[in-house]
Design a protein around this motif. Sequence first.
Motif, mmCIF file in Angstrom:
data_model
loop_
_atom_site.group_PDB
_atom_site.id
_atom_site.type_symbol
_atom_site.label_atom_id
_atom_site.label_comp_id
_atom_site.label_asym_id
_atom_site.label_seq_id
_atom_site.Cartn_x
_atom_site.Cartn_y
_atom_site.Cartn_z
ATOM 1 N N ARG A 1 0.600 -1.412 -0.036
ATOM 2 C CA ARG A 1 0.309 0.198 -0.156
ATOM 3 C C ARG A 1 0.874 1.410 0.196
ATOM 4 N NH1 ARG A 1 -5.604 -1.112 -0.709
ATOM 5 N NH2 ARG A 1 -5.510 -2.864 -0.470
ATOM 6 N N CYS A 2 0.219 2.326 -0.726
ATOM 7 C CA CYS A 2 1.400 3.425 -0.747
ATOM 8 C C CYS A 2 1.123 4.343 0.943
ATOM 9 C CB CYS A 2 0.235 4.522 -1.497
ATOM 10 S SG CYS A 2 1.143 6.225 -1.035
ATOM 11 N N ARG A 3 2.880 4.537 0.905
ATOM 12 C CA ARG A 3 2.827 4.614 2.338
ATOM 13 C C ARG A 3 1.945 6.287 3.142
ATOM 14 N NH1 ARG A 3 8.569 6.225 4.390
ATOM 15 N NH2 ARG A 3 9.306 3.950 3.911
ATOM 16 N N LYS A 4 1.914 6.695 1.294
ATOM 17 C CA LYS A 4 1.033 8.309 1.990
ATOM 18 C C LYS A 4 -0.728 8.085 2.315
ATOM 19 C CE LYS A 4 4.991 11.408 0.170
ATOM 20 N NZ LYS A 4 5.106 12.409 0.162
ATOM 21 N N CYS A 5 -1.438 7.440 1.150
ATOM 22 C CA CYS A 5 -2.406 7.483 0.876
ATOM 23 C C CYS A 5 -3.139 6.471 1.579
ATOM 24 C CB CYS A 5 -3.419 8.122 -0.662
ATOM 25 S SG CYS A 5 -2.911 6.751 -1.289
ATOM 26 N N GLY A 6 -1.888 5.251 1.503
ATOM 27 C CA GLY A 6 -2.901 3.827 2.202
ATOM 28 C C GLY A 6 -3.798 2.735 0.425
ATOM 29 N N GLU A 7 -3.495 3.836 -0.376
ATOM 30 C CA GLU A 7 -4.238 3.445 -2.141
ATOM 31 C C GLU A 7 -2.805 1.962 -2.721
ATOM 32 O OE1 GLU A 7 -6.921 3.440 -3.906
ATOM 33 O OE2 GLU A 7 -7.937 4.722 -2.063
ATOM 34 N N ARG A 8 -3.543 0.994 -3.543
ATOM 35 C CA ARG A 8 -2.365 0.365 -3.791
ATOM 36 C C ARG A 8 -1.340 1.002 -4.098
ATOM 37 N NH1 ARG A 8 -3.839 -3.958 -8.530
ATOM 38 N NH2 ARG A 8 -2.680 -5.944 -7.623
ATOM 39 N N ALA A 9 -0.303 0.888 -4.326
ATOM 40 C CA ALA A 9 0.665 1.345 -4.370
ATOM 41 C C ALA A 9 1.525 0.805 -6.081
ATOM 42 C CB ALA A 9 2.275 0.859 -3.617
ATOM 43 N N VAL A 10 1.483 1.423 -6.783
ATOM 44 C CA VAL A 10 2.491 1.297 -8.114
ATOM 45 C C VAL A 10 4.290 0.792 -8.314
ATOM 46 C CG1 VAL A 10 0.596 2.188 -9.337
ATOM 47 C CG2 VAL A 10 2.725 2.753 -8.983
ATOM 48 N N ILE A 11 4.576 1.349 -7.081
ATOM 49 C CA ILE A 11 6.390 1.347 -7.469
ATOM 50 C C ILE A 11 6.637 1.065 -5.643
ATOM 51 C CG2 ILE A 11 6.490 3.474 -7.066
ATOM 52 C CD1 ILE A 11 9.202 2.648 -9.227
ATOM 53 N N TYR A 12 7.573 -0.082 -5.912
ATOM 54 C CA TYR A 12 8.635 -0.092 -4.439
ATOM 55 C C TYR A 12 9.611 0.188 -4.631
ATOM 56 C CZ TYR A 12 9.454 -2.328 -0.088
ATOM 57 O OH TYR A 12 10.027 -2.901 1.055
ATOM 58 N N MET A 13 9.875 0.994 -3.210
ATOM 59 C CA MET A 13 11.850 1.403 -3.734
ATOM 60 C C MET A 13 12.456 0.229 -2.480
ATOM 61 S SD MET A 13 10.941 5.228 -5.306
ATOM 62 C CE MET A 13 9.660 5.177 -3.880
ATOM 63 N N ARG A 14 12.973 -0.867 -2.634
ATOM 64 C CA ARG A 14 13.475 -1.649 -1.776
ATOM 65 C C ARG A 14 14.302 -1.198 -1.118
ATOM 66 N NH1 ARG A 14 15.503 -6.364 -4.483
ATOM 67 N NH2 ARG A 14 15.584 -8.121 -3.123
ATOM 68 N N GLN A 15 15.579 -0.405 -1.278
ATOM 69 C CA GLN A 15 16.877 0.170 -1.151
ATOM 70 C C GLN A 15 15.841 1.318 -0.101
ATOM 71 O OE1 GLN A 15 15.418 1.088 -3.950
ATOM 72 N NE2 GLN A 15 15.659 3.580 -4.641
ATOM 73 N N HIS A 16 14.786 1.760 -0.130
ATOM 74 C CA HIS A 16 14.044 2.977 1.077
ATOM 75 C C HIS A 16 13.273 1.961 1.725
ATOM 76 C CE1 HIS A 16 16.035 5.950 -1.172
ATOM 77 N NE2 HIS A 16 15.237 6.232 -2.640
ATOM 78 N N ARG A 17 12.189 0.820 0.966
ATOM 79 C CA ARG A 17 11.711 0.636 1.950
ATOM 80 C C ARG A 17 10.803 1.145 1.583
ATOM 81 N NH1 ARG A 17 14.200 -1.992 7.310
ATOM 82 N NH2 ARG A 17 15.447 -3.963 6.181
ATOM 83 N N LEU A 18 10.335 2.151 0.835
ATOM 84 C CA LEU A 18 9.057 3.140 0.228
ATOM 85 C C LEU A 18 8.396 2.072 -0.770
ATOM 86 C CD1 LEU A 18 8.038 5.338 1.110
ATOM 87 C CD2 LEU A 18 9.256 6.988 -0.718
ATOM 88 N N ALA A 19 6.627 2.257 -0.645
ATOM 89 C CA ALA A 19 5.856 2.175 -1.869
ATOM 90 C C ALA A 19 4.900 2.932 -2.301
ATOM 91 C CB ALA A 19 5.045 0.659 -1.156
ATOM 92 N N LEU A 20 4.821 3.574 -3.210
ATOM 93 C CA LEU A 20 3.684 4.875 -3.405
ATOM 94 C C LEU A 20 2.582 4.250 -4.608
ATOM 95 C CD1 LEU A 20 6.501 7.323 -3.258
ATOM 96 C CD2 LEU A 20 4.600 7.059 -2.154
ATOM 97 N N CYS A 21 1.874 5.069 -4.339
ATOM 98 C CA CYS A 21 1.157 4.950 -5.498
ATOM 99 C C CYS A 21 0.992 6.468 -6.493
ATOM 100 C CB CYS A 21 -0.664 5.436 -5.130
ATOM 101 S SG CYS A 21 -0.850 7.086 -5.031
#
Lengths: 316, 72
Positions: free
Chosen positions: A3-23
Motif C-alpha cells: 500500500r502507498c505509504r502516503k494514502c494507503g491506496e494500492r502502490a504501483v512501485i516499491y523502492m526496496r532500498q528506501h522500503r518505500l511503496a507509493l501509488c
Amino acid sequence: MKRCRKCGERAVIYMRQHRLALCKEHYLEWFVEQTARTIRKYRMFTKHDRVLVAVSGGKDSLALWDVLWRLGYQADGLYIGLGIDGGIAYSDRSQEVVEAFAQERGLHLIVEDVPTLYGESIPEMARRTHRGRGKPCSVCGLVKRHIMNRVARDHGYTVLATGHNLDDEAAVLFANVMTWQVGYLARQDPVLPARDGLVKKVKPFFRFYERETAAYALLRGIAYIYDECPFAQGAKSIYFKEVLNRLEEERPGTKLQFFLGFLKAKKQGAFAAIQEQAEGELHACEVCGQPTTAPGRCAFCRLVTPLTSPTPTPSP
Amino acid sequence: MKDKARGTATLILRDQTFTVPAGITVREAIRHAGLVPESVLPTREGELIPEDERLQDGDVIRLVAVISGGWA
C-alpha cells in the motif's frame, strides 16, 4: 499487496532500498520533491540561474526537463543531432520526440546538428579518426561535451544539467575502480563547478535509480525514445549496470551505498592529491577558444579541423 | 494452503517472449524468466503494475527495459 505509504491506496512501485511503496499520484509528487531537494542540498542551481538541459530524447533527460519545468526553473533544452541512423533513423526520431516534447510544454529548444555544422556524422568522424574505431562512443562523448559547453557559453547559460542517474554514476565508478583510473575517480562528481571557461555541470537525478526515472517517465506519460542507440549494444556501461543490478537484487541499497560512500570518501579528502593534478591549469584552444588541458588545439578541434580548414597554398 | 491458479502467463521484453506459470507474483515471474527485476518495469496495457501482483492465467505482461547505455 503493498500500500502507498502516503494514502494507503494500492502502490504501483516499491523502492526496496528506501522500503518505500507509493501509488502513482504520490510517486510523481515524491519524485519531483526529491529532485528539488537534491538541487538544494548539493547547491546545484537556484531560480536565478539559466539552466541548459542536454536532452537526447531518452527517458532520463526528458524526465529531467519535465521536472525542472514543473519546479519553475528557467530551463531550456539542447538537442545535439549526431547523424546516427543504425537502420532505425535513430537521430531523426530522437529529434522529433524532443521537438514534440518542447512544443507540448511551450519550452525553448536549441538544436545543433553535427553533420550540418561539421560536414560529418558521428559514425563518419569515428571511422576517419583513431578514436574508437568501429565504436563511435568516444568521439560522440567528445563532440557532445564540446558542443554543450560552447552553446551554454554562447547563450549565457550558467548551468548545464544532464539526466545522469545513479545507475549511470555507479557504473562509471565501478568501471573506473575495476581499472583503477584514479584520475577519472577524482573528476567524477554530480556537481562540477564552473572554471576557466567550463560551464558548471550538474546531475540532479544522480540519487535516483534508473528504474525510478523510467517509472517517472512512464507514469507521467512522457513519450521517449525506447530504442537504444544502435552503437550501445554490448557497451561496457550496460554490462556494468547489469552486474550492479544483480548485486542490488541480493542486497537492496548496494548501488546507492556504493556511490554515496564514494562521494563521502572524496569529501573527506581520499582523492585530494589526485584531484589537484586532475584540476590542473586549463588553456584556451587556439582555434575555438574553449578550455583544454594542453596548449594548442583542443581535442575537438584536432578532430574536426581537418575538414573545416582551408587547404594550405603551396609556397612558391 | 491456497491453490495456485493454473495455466500460464506471458512476459514480453523487447523481441523476447517468456512463458511463466500463473499464480506466482510478477517479481517471481521475472526471476523465473532469468531476468533481473531491478532492470525492468512490469506493465499491463501500458500501465505500471506492482511486482507483488499475482499473475492470472492468460496474463500478458510487457516489461519495459530501464537500462540505457553509453558513457557520454
